[in-house]
Design an enzyme around this catalytic site. Structure first.
Site: not given
Ligand code: NAP
Length: 286
Positions: A47, A72
């Protein structure tokens, strides 16, 4: 709200993810999240924001022992020696002397060699819990039959469109805690406008994101939503106050599409995409 891992470690059930949070704003975003009440922070070497996370950890005013820091090792950090060095590099960037959870990011490359390094670091007390990401049930069963210490956590894509019930049952059987990444599927494929989730939100006078998080929490998963907006951080954390009933859970169960929305490592083009990302010149210098 905590989950107890197979080795007795307490893991917060809701945390804060920092994937795609640019380094330039990450320190402030993580500081906001900690001030709002998040204690689990989920980053990764890939990241490219571990240094900013480290600065926030140091200046936030919350004791290190109260925080649960996860990072990670990425594909180019697989293999015994590479993973050992990657661990040291991440600790240096995060400015801490132990990790709460260290994860193998993908089941690609020499992840068995890397795992042996994680086992040794765990034995030395430098990591409180070790785990994997993106291991499907077949791979997790095979892995558990070939390692000295079983993973305590498997961080996987998990949201109402990809519910993985059978896999969760297998993980529960083996004693592995599921952690839901992209609990909102990043809002893709209409996640935030699902009519049945909207209905449940209206019934409980809460928001759609809160219902989505609470659903996963009630299934026993740890959730790590990401947001750069303070009001959304507050909204997401408040999902712990909600209680869904059996009817709500049944209604959300019908939304399962049975296929990933984000990452499908069973597809050759996806594995190619992951390696293309890895061959990004910035990442190769990590
Ligand atoms: P997510 O949490 O499913 O979604 C994030 C998105 O949702 C962003 O665009 C955010 O926008 C929006 N959002 C968040 N809260 C909201 C709300 N209350 N209302 C409206 N929109 C909202 O996606 P992600 O960041 O991909 O996944 C979460 C975490 O999982 C990552 O940050 C990472 O730490 C981890 N991850 C791990 C892997 C892996 O392979 N191990 C892969 C992907 C992700 P804003 O930021 O503009 O508010």
């Amino acid at each position: 709200m905590y989950r107890t891992l197979s080795n007795g470690i307490q893991m917060p059930q809701i945390g804060f993810g920092v994937f795609q949070v640019p380094e330039s704003i990450c320190e402030q975003v993580v500081t906001d999240a900690i001030n709002i009440g998040y204690r689990l922070i989920d980053t990764a070497s890939s990241y490219q924001n571990e240094e900013a996370v480290g600065k926030a950890i140091h200046t936030c005013g919350v004791n290190r022992e109260e925080l649960f820091i996860t990072t990670k090792a990425y594909i180019q950090e697989m293999g015994y020696e590479q993973a050992r060095q990657a661990f040291e590099r991440s600790l240096r960037k995060l400015q801490i002397d132990y990790l709460d959870l260290y994860l193998i990011h993908m089941p690609l490359g020499d992840y068995y060699g890397a795992w042996r390094a994680l086992e040794d670091l765990y034995d030395k007390g430098l990591i409180r819990a070790i785990g994997v990401c993106n291991f499907n049930a077949t791979r997790i069963i095979d892995f558990c039959n070939n390692v000295r210490i079983r993973p305590m956590v498997n961080q996987i894509e998990l949201h109402p469109h990809f519910q993985r019930n059978e896999e969760l049952a297998i993980m529960q059987d083996i004693g592995i805690q599921p952690e839901a990444w992209a609990p909102f599927a990043e809002g893709l494929k209409g996640m935030f406008t699902e009519p049945s989730i909207q209905e449940i939100a209206e019934k409980h006078q809460c928001t759609i994101p809160q219902v989505i998080l609470r659903w996963n929490i009630q299934r026993g998963a740890v959730v790590i939503p990401k947001s750069i907006h303070k009001e959304r951080m507050v909204e997401n954390l408040a999902s712990t106050d909600l209680l869904l009933d059996e009817e709500d859970m049944k209604q959300i169960a019908t939304l399962d599409k049975g296929v990933p929305s984000m990452l499908d490592l069973s597809k050759p083009q996806e594995v190619r995409r992951v390696y293309d990302y890895l061959n990004n010149p910035v990442l190769t210098t990590l």
